[in-house]
Write a protein that holds these residues in place. Structure first.
Motif, PDB file in Angstrom:
ATOM      1  N   THR A  59      -7.048  -0.801  -1.342  1.00 16.25           N
ATOM      2  CA  THR A  59      -7.257  -2.104  -2.280  1.00 16.25           C
ATOM      3  C   THR A  59      -7.448  -2.931  -1.688  1.00 16.25           C
ATOM      4  OG1 THR A  59      -6.949  -0.736  -3.666  1.00 16.25           O
ATOM      5  CG2 THR A  59      -7.035  -2.598  -4.141  1.00 16.25           C
ATOM      6  N   TRP A  60      -6.567  -3.496  -0.374  1.00 17.53           N
ATOM      7  CA  TRP A  60      -5.940  -4.908  -0.139  1.00 17.53           C
ATOM      8  C   TRP A  60      -6.628  -4.876   1.104  1.00 17.53           C
ATOM      9  CZ3 TRP A  60      -4.010  -9.447  -2.408  1.00 17.53           C
ATOM     10  CH2 TRP A  60      -3.219  -8.924  -3.695  1.00 17.53           C
ATOM     11  N   PHE A  61      -6.863  -4.117   2.350  1.00 16.12           N
ATOM     12  CA  PHE A  61      -7.120  -3.687   3.319  1.00 16.12           C
ATOM     13  C   PHE A  61      -8.673  -3.272   3.876  1.00 16.12           C
ATOM     14  CE2 PHE A  61      -2.737  -4.491   2.911  1.00 16.12           C
ATOM     15  CZ  PHE A  61      -2.018  -4.962   3.863  1.00 16.12           C
ATOM     16  N   ALA A  62      -9.299  -4.117   4.364  1.00 17.63           N
ATOM     17  CA  ALA A  62     -10.739  -3.683   4.884  1.00 17.63           C
ATOM     18  C   ALA A  62     -10.856  -2.807   6.179  1.00 17.63           C
ATOM     19  CB  ALA A  62     -11.933  -4.893   4.525  1.00 17.63           C
ATOM     20  N   LYS A  63      -9.933  -3.069   6.740  1.00 21.49           N
ATOM     21  CA  LYS A  63      -8.824  -2.662   8.431  1.00 21.49           C
ATOM     22  C   LYS A  63      -8.272  -3.013   8.773  1.00 21.49           C
ATOM     23  CE  LYS A  63      -8.955  -7.192  11.022  1.00 21.49           C
ATOM     24  NZ  LYS A  63      -8.937  -7.887  11.993  1.00 21.49           N
ATOM     25  N   SER A  64      -7.609  -1.596   9.519  1.00 16.46           N
ATOM     26  CA  SER A  64      -6.747  -1.030   9.566  1.00 16.46           C
ATOM     27  C   SER A  64      -5.412  -0.820   9.123  1.00 16.46           C
ATOM     28  CB  SER A  64      -5.586  -2.749  10.209  1.00 16.46           C
ATOM     29  OG  SER A  64      -6.164  -3.371  11.221  1.00 16.46           O
ATOM     30  N   ARG A  65      -6.344  -0.115   8.516  1.00 11.23           N
ATOM     31  CA  ARG A  65      -5.922   0.671   6.895  1.00 11.23           C
ATOM     32  C   ARG A  65      -4.876   2.414   7.376  1.00 11.23           C
ATOM     33  NH1 ARG A  65     -11.535   0.571   5.080  1.00 11.23           N
ATOM     34  NH2 ARG A  65     -11.236  -0.642   2.859  1.00 11.23           N
ATOM     35  N   GLY A  66      -5.536   2.421   8.947  1.00 11.27           N
ATOM     36  CA  GLY A  66      -4.818   2.697   9.030  1.00 11.27           C
ATOM     37  C   GLY A  66      -3.165   2.937   9.655  1.00 11.27           C
ATOM     38  N   LEU A  67      -3.128   1.933  10.680  1.00  9.02           N
ATOM     39  CA  LEU A  67      -1.335   1.194  10.513  1.00  9.02           C
ATOM     40  C   LEU A  67      -1.232   1.310   9.465  1.00  9.02           C
ATOM     41  CD1 LEU A  67       0.329   0.715  12.665  1.00  9.02           C
ATOM     42  CD2 LEU A  67      -0.904  -1.586  12.387  1.00  9.02           C
ATOM     43  N   VAL A  68      -1.803   0.523   8.428  1.00  2.24           N
ATOM     44  CA  VAL A  68      -1.066  -0.278   6.914  1.00  2.24           C
ATOM     45  C   VAL A  68      -0.598   1.345   6.339  1.00  2.24           C
ATOM     46  CG1 VAL A  68      -1.332  -0.973   4.533  1.00  2.24           C
ATOM     47  CG2 VAL A  68      -2.447  -1.672   6.863  1.00  2.24           C
ATOM     48  N   ILE A  69      -1.499   2.165   6.343  1.00  2.88           N
ATOM     49  CA  ILE A  69      -1.209   3.341   6.086  1.00  2.88           C
ATOM     50  C   ILE A  69       0.093   4.321   6.414  1.00  2.88           C
ATOM     51  CG2 ILE A  69      -0.921   6.103   4.998  1.00  2.88           C
ATOM     52  CD1 ILE A  69      -4.072   4.805   4.152  1.00  2.88           C
ATOM     53  N   GLY A  70       0.417   3.863   8.009  1.00  2.31           N
ATOM     54  CA  GLY A  70       1.749   4.186   8.453  1.00  2.31           C
ATOM     55  C   GLY A  70       3.130   3.779   8.368  1.00  2.31           C
ATOM     56  N   ILE A  71       2.977   2.107   8.055  1.00  2.00           N
ATOM     57  CA  ILE A  71       3.771   1.854   7.644  1.00  2.00           C
ATOM     58  C   ILE A  71       4.452   1.627   6.364  1.00  2.00           C
ATOM     59  CG2 ILE A  71       4.451  -0.898   7.377  1.00  2.00           C
ATOM     60  CD1 ILE A  71       3.065  -1.554   9.295  1.00  2.00           C
ATOM     61  N   LEU A  72       3.546   2.061   5.153  1.00  2.00           N
ATOM     62  CA  LEU A  72       3.788   2.234   3.884  1.00  2.00           C
ATOM     63  C   LEU A  72       4.582   3.430   4.244  1.00  2.00           C
ATOM     64  CD1 LEU A  72       1.181   0.576   1.321  1.00  2.00           C
ATOM     65  CD2 LEU A  72       3.244  -0.587   2.185  1.00  2.00           C
ATOM     66  N   THR A  73       3.853   4.831   5.192  1.00  2.00           N
ATOM     67  CA  THR A  73       4.552   6.118   4.261  1.00  2.00           C
ATOM     68  C   THR A  73       6.164   6.057   4.836  1.00  2.00           C
ATOM     69  OG1 THR A  73       2.454   6.813   4.765  1.00  2.00           O
ATOM     70  CG2 THR A  73       4.018   8.236   5.169  1.00  2.00           C
ATOM     71  N   ALA A  74       5.981   4.967   6.251  1.00  2.00           N
ATOM     72  CA  ALA A  74       7.329   4.890   6.984  1.00  2.00           C
ATOM     73  C   ALA A  74       8.287   4.448   5.683  1.00  2.00           C
ATOM     74  CB  ALA A  74       7.391   4.140   8.277  1.00  2.00           C
ATOM     75  N   GLY A  75       8.175   3.614   4.778  1.00  3.26           N
ATOM     76  CA  GLY A  75       8.804   3.475   3.521  1.00  3.26           C
ATOM     77  C   GLY A  75       9.196   4.188   3.395  1.00  3.26           C
ATOM     78  N   SER A  76       9.304   5.722   2.502  1.00  2.00           N
ATOM     79  CA  SER A  76       9.981   7.269   3.045  1.00  2.00           C
ATOM     80  C   SER A  76      11.042   7.625   4.114  1.00  2.00           C
ATOM     81  CB  SER A  76       9.218   8.068   2.144  1.00  2.00           C
ATOM     82  OG  SER A  76       7.749   7.886   1.371  1.00  2.00           O
ATOM     83  N   ALA A  77      10.370   6.944   4.656  1.00  2.00           N
ATOM     84  CA  ALA A  77      11.258   7.054   5.871  1.00  2.00           C
ATOM     85  C   ALA A  77      12.809   6.729   5.676  1.00  2.00           C
ATOM     86  CB  ALA A  77      10.989   7.477   7.072  1.00  2.00           C
ATOM     87  N   ALA A  78      12.298   5.309   5.701  1.00  2.00           N
ATOM     88  CA  ALA A  78      14.046   4.154   5.805  1.00  2.00           C
ATOM     89  C   ALA A  78      14.413   4.353   4.461  1.00  2.00           C
ATOM     90  CB  ALA A  78      12.787   2.777   5.871  1.00  2.00           C
ATOM     91  N   GLY A  79      13.586   4.596   3.382  1.00  2.00           N
ATOM     92  CA  GLY A  79      14.572   4.798   2.357  1.00  2.00           C
ATOM     93  C   GLY A  79      15.425   6.540   2.655  1.00  2.00           C
TER      94      GLY A  79
END
Length: 468
Positions: A149-169
């Motif tokens: 929804t929010w990114f037209a480029k670097s989607r893979g990097l953004v998904i990687g960072i957000l997915t890492a949120g679960s690991a951070a939790g």
């Protein structure tokens, strides 16, 4: 008057040390949304670490079998998975902010009510139903929805960072949950999880916007993407498109309120996706991914280590290290996904995971040896590194339906996790150890690697067609 910058917001005029006018770009709102989404995933991830830590204390207090507690986890994982595609559609219908806030409240309520349980069916209600629905609405499909929804480029990097949120939790909560489970007890640990989930709700309500249109900007990088690839469709810019046999007029904008009924949309997307071979390849691989992460290591690593004489706090510390390296591995995987063939990445990830599980029975003991540290580091780097390439293939093949399709693929992930969690508990009760569970999981990883490697290279060109 200066022209607006590529973020859709006008640049501020500043003065350089020489007195010349310059332009300073403002931080794009997409990054603020991504930061809040990361914190929301951290808050929602508290329970992901809980079952492995709380299983032994609950057994000691109530005498419940490993199978009973594994059933509670399995119910949670099933709902976690099956809720995901509907949550993606609900986010399109009612907005990301409302669905996320409600999900966090359900997690907090379920965890808080756990302190009152004294019968096994009650743990099925709290751990299983309430927290399952809440975590399902905050599943990894949430990360894909934010990125698409929010990114037209670097989607893979953004998904990687957000997915890492679960690991951070897991990283943030796990050591504290383990310590509280011993003193003052598992009830204190449950309250910590509830507090962590509820603490993020005010941030979500204040800062998590539904779409770029809410703040009058384009998705991040949309102007650069259009300049670099003039033929790029409007869908790649996060607006409207005609992809996967779907006219532009019905592409949903999160929170717009004009999309079809969420349940009907989710089922319609499943019907279309089920006719595409790539969907089944991704679902099968992700089911094995779930079985070998949430289902086995996430649920049964600590009880298995306890069987070998390792203190629960030590085993919990090892899983926390997994969380640390998961952050590194997932973000790196997102970066790699933007640059390399995602199906090759998936095959490599699954095979390395299988090798780790194959040797795990030889590494478990009463103390932590260097070989165990190597296993924890490698497994951490590989934990959810599969998410960015899987989400990328969903987006490439299914276009505007990519987030909902990823929700269904994630449902397969959680069904695999649920089956593995229950079977591993049964194996432990029947044999007195987990060895067969680890070896079976290693074999499944090899199957997942083969399936991933055989995803057709031309899938993105040949398969996104109308399949009414």
């Amino acid at each position: 008057m200066t022209a607006p910058d590529v973020t859709g917001t006008p640049p501020e005029e500043t003065r350089t040390p020489t007195g010349k006018a310059g332009r300073r770009r403002r931080l794009h709102p997409a990054w603020i949304v991504a930061a809040v989404a990361f914190l929301a995933l951290v808050g929602a991830a508290g329970f992901r670490a809980a079952p492995g830590v709380l299983m032994v204390p609950l057994q000691e207090e109530f005498g419940w079998s490993t199978t009973v507690l594994s059933l509670a986890v399995s119910i949670n994982l099933v709902l976690f998975g099956l809720t995901a595609p509907f949550a993606a559609a609900l986010m399109e219908r009612f907005g990301i902010r409302k669905v996320t806030s409600l999900a966090l409240c359900l997690i907090g309520l379920g965890s808080a009510l756990t302190v009152f349980v004294n019968q096994s069916w009650q743990i099925l209600l709290t751990w299983g139903l309430l927290i399952g629905l809440g975590t399902g609405s905050m599943a990894l499909v949430f990360a894909a929805t934010i990125a698409n929804t929010w990114f037209a480029k670097s989607r893979g990097l953004v998904i990687g960072i957000l997915t890492a949120g679960s690991a951070a939790g897991q990283l943030v909560f796990l050591p504290f949950i383990a310590a509280l489970a011993q003193n003052p007890g598992w009830r204190g640990a449950s309250l910590l999880i509830a507090a962590g989930a509820l603490a993020v709700v005010p941030l979500v309500l204040r800062w998590l916007r539904n779409s770029p249109a809410d703040v009058g900007v384009l998705p991040y990088g949309s102007a650069e993407a259009a300049a670099e690839k003039p033929e790029a469709t409007a869908a790649d810019a996060g607006t409207t498109a005609a992809t996967f046999g779907k006219p532009a007029a019905v592409v949903a904008v999160p929170g717009a309120g004009d999309s079809p009924n969420a349940a009907i949309r989710a089922l319609q997307v499943l019907k279309r996706a089920s006719k595409v071979r790539t969907f089944w390849a991704l679902a099968a691989g992700f089911a094995i991914c779930g079985a070998t992460t949430n289902g086995l290591i996430g649920t049964h690593f600590i009880p298995s280590a306890h069987d070998h004489g390792m203190p629960e706090t030590t085993a919990a510390g090892l899983l926390a290290v997994v969380g640390i390296f998961d952050i590194v591995g997932t973000i790196a995987s997102g970066w790699l996904t933007d640059r390399f063939n995602p199906k090759v990445l998936l095959a490599v990830y699954y095979q390395f995971r299988g090798i780790g599980l194959l040797v795990l029975p030889l590494l478990l003991g009463s103390s932590v040896e260097p070989s165990m540290i190597i296993f924890v580091v490698v497994y951490g780097l590989d934990w959810v590194a599969t998410v960015p390439p899987t989400a990328a293939i969903c987006r490439s093949v299914f276009g505007a339906d990519g987030s909902v399709v990823f929700g269904w693929v994630f449902a397969a992930h959680q069904l695999g996790a649920a089956v593995a969690a229950l079977l591993a508990g049964f194996i432990r009760d029947a044999t007195g150890h987990y060895n067969y569970a680890w070896l079976g999981a290693a074999a499944m990883c090899t199957v997942a690697a083969v399936i991933s490697a055989t995803i057709r290279k031309d899938a993105a060109k040949k398969e996104p067609v109308a399949v009414a």
